[in-house]
Every structure is written in structure tokens, then in C-alpha cells.
Design a protein around this motif. Structure first.
Motif, PDB file in Angstrom:
ATOM      1  N   TYR A  51       3.665   5.786  -5.783  1.00  4.43           N
ATOM      2  CA  TYR A  51       3.497   5.992  -7.232  1.00  4.43           C
ATOM      3  C   TYR A  51       2.328   6.935  -7.521  1.00  4.43           C
ATOM      4  O   TYR A  51       2.408   7.793  -8.410  1.00  4.43           O
ATOM      5  N   ILE A  52       1.242   6.769  -6.786  1.00  3.87           N
ATOM      6  CA  ILE A  52       0.066   7.615  -7.013  1.00  3.87           C
ATOM      7  C   ILE A  52       0.392   9.083  -6.773  1.00  3.87           C
ATOM      8  O   ILE A  52      -0.153   9.983  -7.435  1.00  3.87           O
ATOM      9  N   ASN A  53       1.322   9.343  -5.860  1.00  2.79           N
ATOM     10  CA  ASN A  53       1.725  10.721  -5.565  1.00  2.79           C
ATOM     11  C   ASN A  53       2.680  11.282  -6.615  1.00  2.79           C
ATOM     12  O   ASN A  53       3.237  12.367  -6.441  1.00  2.79           O
ATOM     13  N   GLY A  54       2.889  10.524  -7.720  1.00  5.24           N
ATOM     14  CA  GLY A  54       3.672  11.055  -8.826  1.00  5.24           C
ATOM     15  C   GLY A  54       5.153  10.826  -8.742  1.00  5.24           C
ATOM     16  O   GLY A  54       5.935  11.496  -9.428  1.00  5.24           O
ATOM     17  N   ASN A  55       5.596   9.868  -7.918  1.00  2.00           N
ATOM     18  CA  ASN A  55       7.021   9.608  -7.751  1.00  2.00           C
ATOM     19  C   ASN A  55       7.464   8.413  -8.595  1.00  2.00           C
ATOM     20  O   ASN A  55       6.643   7.667  -9.127  1.00  2.00           O
ATOM     21  N   SER A  56       8.771   8.218  -8.660  1.00  2.00           N
ATOM     22  CA  SER A  56       9.351   7.137  -9.453  1.00  2.00           C
ATOM     23  C   SER A  56      10.431   6.426  -8.655  1.00  2.00           C
ATOM     24  O   SER A  56      11.336   7.060  -8.119  1.00  2.00           O
ATOM     25  N   CYS A  57      10.314   5.088  -8.560  1.00  2.00           N
ATOM     26  CA  CYS A  57      11.352   4.309  -7.881  1.00  2.00           C
ATOM     27  C   CYS A  57      12.611   4.218  -8.735  1.00  2.00           C
ATOM     28  O   CYS A  57      13.728   4.319  -8.237  1.00  2.00           O
ATOM     29  N   LYS A  58      12.447   4.023 -10.009  1.00  2.00           N
ATOM     30  CA  LYS A  58      13.566   3.773 -10.902  1.00  2.00           C
ATOM     31  C   LYS A  58      14.444   4.999 -11.084  1.00  2.00           C
ATOM     32  O   LYS A  58      15.673   4.900 -11.148  1.00  2.00           O
ATOM     33  N   LEU A  59      13.808   6.189 -11.155  1.00  2.00           N
ATOM     34  CA  LEU A  59      14.554   7.423 -11.391  1.00  2.00           C
ATOM     35  C   LEU A  59      15.109   8.028 -10.114  1.00  2.00           C
ATOM     36  O   LEU A  59      15.931   8.927 -10.158  1.00  2.00           O
ATOM     37  N   GLY A  60      14.630   7.529  -8.979  1.00  2.00           N
ATOM     38  CA  GLY A  60      15.096   8.062  -7.709  1.00  2.00           C
ATOM     39  C   GLY A  60      14.403   9.361  -7.362  1.00  2.00           C
ATOM     40  O   GLY A  60      13.501   9.819  -8.058  1.00  2.00           O
ATOM     41  N   TYR A  61      14.863  10.011  -6.258  1.00  2.00           N
ATOM     42  CA  TYR A  61      14.233  11.252  -5.832  1.00  2.00           C
ATOM     43  C   TYR A  61      15.219  12.036  -4.984  1.00  2.00           C
ATOM     44  O   TYR A  61      16.172  11.508  -4.424  1.00  2.00           O
ATOM     45  N   ILE A  95       9.022  -1.188 -15.175  1.00  2.00           N
ATOM     46  CA  ILE A  95       8.110  -0.351 -15.969  1.00  2.00           C
ATOM     47  C   ILE A  95       7.875   0.990 -15.285  1.00  2.00           C
ATOM     48  O   ILE A  95       7.758   2.028 -15.948  1.00  2.00           O
ATOM     49  N   ASP A  96       7.781   0.967 -13.950  1.00  2.00           N
ATOM     50  CA  ASP A  96       7.841   2.202 -13.160  1.00  2.00           C
ATOM     51  C   ASP A  96       6.727   3.195 -13.486  1.00  2.00           C
ATOM     52  O   ASP A  96       6.964   4.395 -13.587  1.00  2.00           O
ATOM     53  N   LYS A  97       5.514   2.682 -13.663  1.00  2.00           N
ATOM     54  CA  LYS A  97       4.345   3.526 -13.897  1.00  2.00           C
ATOM     55  C   LYS A  97       3.272   3.204 -12.855  1.00  2.00           C
ATOM     56  O   LYS A  97       3.206   2.089 -12.341  1.00  2.00           O
ATOM     57  N   THR A  98       2.421   4.169 -12.584  1.00  2.00           N
ATOM     58  CA  THR A  98       1.402   3.972 -11.547  1.00  2.00           C
ATOM     59  C   THR A  98       0.460   2.832 -11.884  1.00  2.00           C
ATOM     60  O   THR A  98       0.214   1.947 -11.053  1.00  2.00           O
ATOM     61  N   ILE A  99      -0.072   2.825 -13.096  1.00  2.00           N
ATOM     62  CA  ILE A  99      -1.061   1.809 -13.466  1.00  2.00           C
ATOM     63  C   ILE A  99      -0.437   0.422 -13.497  1.00  2.00           C
ATOM     64  O   ILE A  99      -1.043  -0.563 -13.042  1.00  2.00           O
ATOM     65  N   THR A 100       0.801   0.306 -14.019  1.00  2.00           N
ATOM     66  CA  THR A 100       1.457  -1.004 -14.060  1.00  2.00           C
ATOM     67  C   THR A 100       1.848  -1.473 -12.661  1.00  2.00           C
ATOM     68  O   THR A 100       1.849  -2.680 -12.387  1.00  2.00           O
ATOM     69  N   SER A 122       5.829  12.781   4.012  1.00  2.00           N
ATOM     70  CA  SER A 122       4.823  13.562   4.728  1.00  2.00           C
ATOM     71  C   SER A 122       3.429  13.238   4.204  1.00  2.00           C
ATOM     72  O   SER A 122       2.482  13.057   4.977  1.00  2.00           O
ATOM     73  N   ASN A 123       3.319  13.141   2.879  1.00  2.00           N
ATOM     74  CA  ASN A 123       2.023  12.790   2.282  1.00  2.00           C
ATOM     75  C   ASN A 123       1.597  11.369   2.647  1.00  2.00           C
ATOM     76  O   ASN A 123       0.433  11.111   2.938  1.00  2.00           O
ATOM     77  N   LEU A 124       2.593  10.436   2.644  1.00  2.00           N
ATOM     78  CA  LEU A 124       2.276   9.055   2.986  1.00  2.00           C
ATOM     79  C   LEU A 124       1.852   8.934   4.444  1.00  2.00           C
ATOM     80  O   LEU A 124       0.905   8.216   4.782  1.00  2.00           O
ATOM     81  N   ASN A 125       2.560   9.640   5.317  1.00  2.00           N
ATOM     82  CA  ASN A 125       2.185   9.595   6.738  1.00  2.00           C
ATOM     83  C   ASN A 125       0.789  10.137   6.955  1.00  2.00           C
ATOM     84  O   ASN A 125       0.015   9.622   7.775  1.00  2.00           O
ATOM     85  N   PRO A 152       0.818  -1.229   0.000  1.00  2.00           N
ATOM     86  CA  PRO A 152       0.000   0.000   0.000  1.00  2.00           C
ATOM     87  C   PRO A 152       0.845   1.270   0.000  1.00  2.00           C
ATOM     88  O   PRO A 152       0.488   2.256  -0.661  1.00  2.00           O
ATOM     89  N   VAL A 153       1.968   1.229   0.724  1.00  2.00           N
ATOM     90  CA  VAL A 153       2.845   2.402   0.776  1.00  2.00           C
ATOM     91  C   VAL A 153       3.498   2.637  -0.588  1.00  2.00           C
ATOM     92  O   VAL A 153       3.593   3.770  -1.070  1.00  2.00           O
ATOM     93  N   ILE A 154       3.947   1.558  -1.221  1.00  2.00           N
ATOM     94  CA  ILE A 154       4.598   1.685  -2.529  1.00  2.00           C
ATOM     95  C   ILE A 154       3.617   2.189  -3.583  1.00  2.00           C
ATOM     96  O   ILE A 154       3.944   3.060  -4.400  1.00  2.00           O
TER      97      ILE A 154
END
Length: 537
Positions: A351-361, A440-445, A371-374, A345-347
Motif C-alpha cells: 500500500y505504501i508503494n501506491g498500489n491497491s488491492c481492491k482495484l487490482g494491478y 477501504i483500500d487506503k494506506t492509512i486505514t 521488485s520494490n518489495l524484494n 509487513p508486505v501488505i
């Protein structure tokens, strides 16, 4: 008939009358060529009503785990009158997992000592007591304190349910029976969601002493019904045939076989089918007695193996190598399934918040994201009622229903392609689905492959549990399965504790670590022999 095999003596029995020559217990010379073994004896028993009943009983017992973990999930968001906060909400799961680790190790060994049925009765009784006490708990801390007791009970159930069932079935039906029993995890999830829909969506509060008897308390009681049904049925069922024979009680084994035939005879009359031949079974059993006469004539002091001696047997070949390979497979699969499933659910929210695991942050994006997840998790912990609660229950119910077709496919193929290939396939697909979330690193996928992950992974236990049990002889089986469940529990615990730390550093590592461990454990298990249709004693 007495419930424990050690309660009866076989000093003078018809089966032993023709084999009176007492052999010294210290004489460990090779026995004559086998005239029969336990698998041959069980192969003579026709499948009938008794086997369906024991599959249902074992299934209800094993499904307790799925029901219980759903109860925990719903309790956290519906027990509005308890002092549950974002800080203490994880205490209950943590206490249960700690108990599960202890129970798997201790009650697994106990299953080899006093019998599988007795451990299942003990475990079912303890978890019913824990559920009853939790339903009338005065505060959240009391439920947390009862958590280890529930976990210990689940450890005993997970370590002995499969073993108890397969030790009644002939070789050709072991896979189907355990697959059907393990599928009760899915049915347990569906059942717990349906009764949650019926009870939790209609809140009420009735004052009883210092507490209010409410909808979530009723839910705990109704959710305990399958465990109660299993417990009552276990009192009416015998010890497993394999365990009784290994406990040197052939006469009691013959009584159990006769009882099975009498129950099955009613089914055979209705189906107009052939039934087992008692004389033929007795002949095979007499041959088994002849081949094991030296052990049967041992004194009680020499029959009972010491605890250290029992453990040291795992150093023998091939059990040592098998246990090492299974340890790796169970740890990887347990960490991926239990650990990652807690963080999905956190992961997904990440993604729903517009972030990317593959590209980093960046650190700023990370702080904003967390903060948004909390805030999201804090809101989810508030008391759910009405449409929000129904939607939450519906999502979990949908996931359980999706897993049912995969369970049916596992039941069909577990004998056709074997336990080995089926588990390797499931473990590889589980790891691949996690890897594709990152790749693939997309929200829907991410949402799609997360659903595929949970649907496939929950059915991985079908071949893994059965395969692990069949790789060890009867006298070591429960201890071995208890140990690998202990390892899986460690993976569960480490997943919960470490993923929270890893995610703050690298979302990529959070996904790739379980994907690699799960796939590696699955591929490494190809070194183990397949046990489909094999003798397991």
C-alpha cells in the motif's frame, strides 16, 4: 510426596476402608447418584497463595512462546556474524513450525499419559537446551537444525499449560486464571523487547574458541530466564488434582490438597481470611471414592487404556462433534493470526508503494511492486544497528503494549459473558478488521486496521484455549488440545506457504481468504456449548 500419581498404591487407605466391596472391573453398570464430583471438591478449596504461584509458573511457561518468536525475529536482523541471507532467512521459522506441529500432537497425548506437569518439565528443559546451544552456535545452519527441537517443546507447552492450570481451580476462577496466564504472552513480548533494547542496541564481540560471543548471543540467554524460572518452580509443584484423581490416586490427591491448604494458610493468616475446611474436603473426596469404587479396584492392566482405545474415545458423542467444530475454528483462526501476521509487513509495504488491492494491478505494476518489495525486504534483512534497530524494537514493543488493555478486558469479561460469546466476538472482529483493510483500500486505514487486527487477534487465544480444554474430560483433555494446536500449526504452515503464492496472483484473495475462514470458524463455533461455570469431568 512422589511426583507421579501412578507411583503410589491405594489398595488400603482410610478413604477406602469403608468401601471394601470389590466390584468387577468389567461391570460397567450405572453408578449411584453422585454424592460429589471433582468440581465440587475443588470448589471447597479457597483461592490463596498457592494459586497465585501456580498461575505465575504456568504464565512464565506459556509466555515462552512469545519470547521465543521475538528472539527469532531479532536474531535474523542482528546476527551479523552468521551467514543469513534473503534466501535462507525463512528456514528457521519453517523448521520451528514443523516441530510445533509434531510436538502438539505427540506431547498433547503424552500429557494424558504421564501427566501435564511432567510434559511441561520435559518441554521447558528441551527448549532451554535448544536456546543454550543456539547461543553458542557456530553458524546459522546449526540454529536451523535446533529449530524443530524448539518447536516440539513449544507444542508441549501450548498443549499442556492451560490444562495444568485449570485443573487446580474451582469453577468460578477457571476463566480468570487462564486469562491471566494467557496474558503472559503479551508480557513475554514486552519483556523480550525491553531486554532487546538493553542488549542488542549495544553490540560487542568477545572471542571464545571458534566463535565470537556477541550481543545477540547474550540476548538469547537472557530471554531464556522466564523459562528457567518456570522450570525450577515446576519441580516444586504437584501434579494437577484432576489428573491424580483420574489416575485413581485419591490419597495422593488428598495430600496435594493438604499441601495447597498449608501454603494458602500463610496467605490467609496475613489477610485474616477464612480458609478451606480439610474435614469437609475429605468428606467430599470420600464420596467421590464411593462413586468411583469400581474403577479404583480395577487391576493395573485394566486401568491403563491402550493408545487405540484412547483415540477411539473421540468417536463417542459428544466429543466427535466438538472436535470437528473446534478443528474448523482453530484452523481458521490459526491461519488468519499466524499466517497473515507474517505477511502484514508486505501488505502494508504494498500500500505504501501506491498500489491497491481492491482495484487490482497489471502484470507490469506487479513486477515493479514485487521488485520494490524484494528490495525493501532485502534491506530489512541486513544487520540492523543504532537508531534503525531501536525503531524496529520500539514498533514491536508498542504493539505488545496496545494488546495489554484488550487482555485486561478479556480477563474481566471471560466469566461475565462466557468463553463462547467472547471468542465469537473476537474472531468476528478479527475477520472484520482484515476485511476492512481490503474494503477501504487506503494506506492509512490499512495501517490502522492492521494494528487493530494484531491487538485483537492475539487475545483471541484466551477464550479459545480455555474453552477447548473445558469441552473435554480430564482423561482426553491434553490429547484434544494437542490436536487442535496441531491443526492451528497446519494453518500457520499453510499460511506461510500459500500466501506467498496467492499474493502474486491476487492481493484481494490474500486478505479475503483469512477474513472469511476466521469469521466462519468463529460463527460456526456457536454450535458448541458454553462451559462457563460448568462441570468439566
Amino acid at each position: 510426596m512422589k511426583s507421579h500419581p501412578e507411583d503410589e498404591s491405594t489398595a488400603s487407605t482410610p478413604l477406602l476402608d469403608s468401601h471394601k466391596d470389590t466390584l468387577d472391573c468389567d461391570d460397567r453398570s450405572d453408578p449411584p447418584q453422585n454424592l460429589s464430583n471433582i468440581d465440587v471438591i475443588l470448589d471447597q478449596i479457597e483461592i490463596g497463595l498457592f494459586h497465585y504461584l501456580i498461575t505465575l509458573s504456568s504464565g512464565f511457561c506459556y509466555g515462552t512462546g512469545a519470547v521465543f518468536f521475538n528472539v527469532i525475529s531479532f536474531l535474523i536482523v542482528t546476527a551479523c556474524d552468521l551467514d543469513i541471507t534473503r534466501e535462507n532467512r525463512g528456514w528457521l521459522s519453517l523448521s520451528v513450525v514443523c516441530g510445533l506441529i509434531v510436538g502438539s500432537l505427540t506431547l498433547g497425548k503424552l500429557g494424558d499419559t504421564i501427566g501435564r506437569r511432567r510434559v511441561l518439565i520435559l518441554s521447558s528443559t528441551l527448549i532451554l537446551f535448544s536456546n543454550l546451544a543456539s547461543a553458542f552456535a557456530v553458524n546459522y545452519n546449526m540454529i536451523v537444525i535446533l529449530g524443530p527441537l524448539s518447536g516440539i517443546s513449544l507444542g508441549g507447552i501450548f498443549s499442556n499449560s492451560h490444562i495444568y492450570l485449570i485443573e487446580f481451580f474451582p469453577r468460578s476462577y477457571r476463566g480468570i486464571s487462564v486469562a491471566a496466564m494467557t496474558a503472559f504472552v503479551i508480557f513475554g513480548g514486552i519483556y523480550s523487547c525491553l531486554i532487546a533494547m538493553a542488549t542488542l542496541s549495544h553490540p560487542f564481540y568477545i572471542p571464545i574458541g571458534s566463535i565470537y560471543f556477541s550481543h545477540w548471543r547474550l540476548y538469547i540467554l537472557v530471554a531464556s530466564l522466564p523459562t528457567l524460572i518456570s522450570l525450577l518452580s515446576l519441580f516444586c509443584l504437584p501434579d494437577s488434582i484432576r489428573y491424580i484423581l483420574k489416575a485413581k490416586q485419591p490419597i495422593q490427591a488428598l495430600q496435594v490438597i493438604d499441601r495447597i491448604n498449608r501454603i494458602n494458610s500463610f496467605y490467609f493468616i496475613i489477610k485474616r481470611n477464612r480458609h478451606s475446611e480439610p474435614k469437609k474436603i475429605e468428606k467430599y473426596l470420600a464420596n467421590w471414592v464411593a462413586n468411583n469404587e469400581s474403577d479404583l479396584n480395577c487391576s493395573p492392566s485394566k486401568k491403563n487404556e491402550t493408545f487405540i482405545g484412547h483415540i477411539l474415545r473421540f468417536k463417542e458423542s459428544p466429543f466427535c462433534g466438538r472436535l470437528i467444530l473446534l478443528t474448523i475454528a482453530w484452523f481458521g483462526f490459526g491461519l488468519a493470526f499466524h499466517g497473515l501476521r507474517q505477511w502484514l509487513p508486505v501488505i502494508i509495504a504494498y500500500y505504501i508503494n501506491g498500489n491497491s488491492c481492491k482495484l487490482g494491478y497489471s502484470r507490469a505494476n506487479l513486477n515493479e511492486t514485487m521488485s520494490n518489495l524484494n528490495q525493501t525486504l532485502s534491506n530489512s534483512i541486513s544487520c540492523l544497528q543504532g537508531s534503525k534497530l531501536i525503531n524496529t524494537i520500539s514498533d514491536i514493543l508498542f504493539g505488545s503494549c496496545l494488546a495489554a488493555p484488550v487482555a485486561i478486558l478479556c480477563t474481566i469479561f471471560i466469566n461475565r459473558i462466557g468463553r463462547k460469546l467472547l471468542f465469537i466476538t473476537v474472531a468476528t472482529l478479527t475477520g472484520l478488521s482484515i476485511f476492512l483493510i481490503w474494503l477501504i483500500d487506503k494506506t492509512i486505514t490499512a495501517q490502522i486496521f492492521a494494528t487493530i487486527f494484531t491487538t485483537i487477534a492475539v487475545n483471541g487465544w484466551i477464550p479459545l484455549e480455555l474453552w477447548s480444554a473445558e469441552l473435554f474430560p480430564t482423561e482426553l483433555r491434553a490429547s484434544a488440545v494437542g490436536f487442535v494446536n496441531f491443526i492451528s500449526g497446519l494453518g500457520f504452515l499453510l499460511g506461510i506457504l500459500t500466501f506467498s503464492l496467492i499474493f502474486h496472483v491476487s492481493c484481494t484473495a490474500t486478505l479475503l481468504l483469512p477474513a472469511i475462514l476466521c469469521t466462519f470458524g468463529g460463527l460456526l463455533s456457536c454450535l458448541l456449548p458454553d462451559t462457563t461455570g460448568a462441570d468439566i469431568d
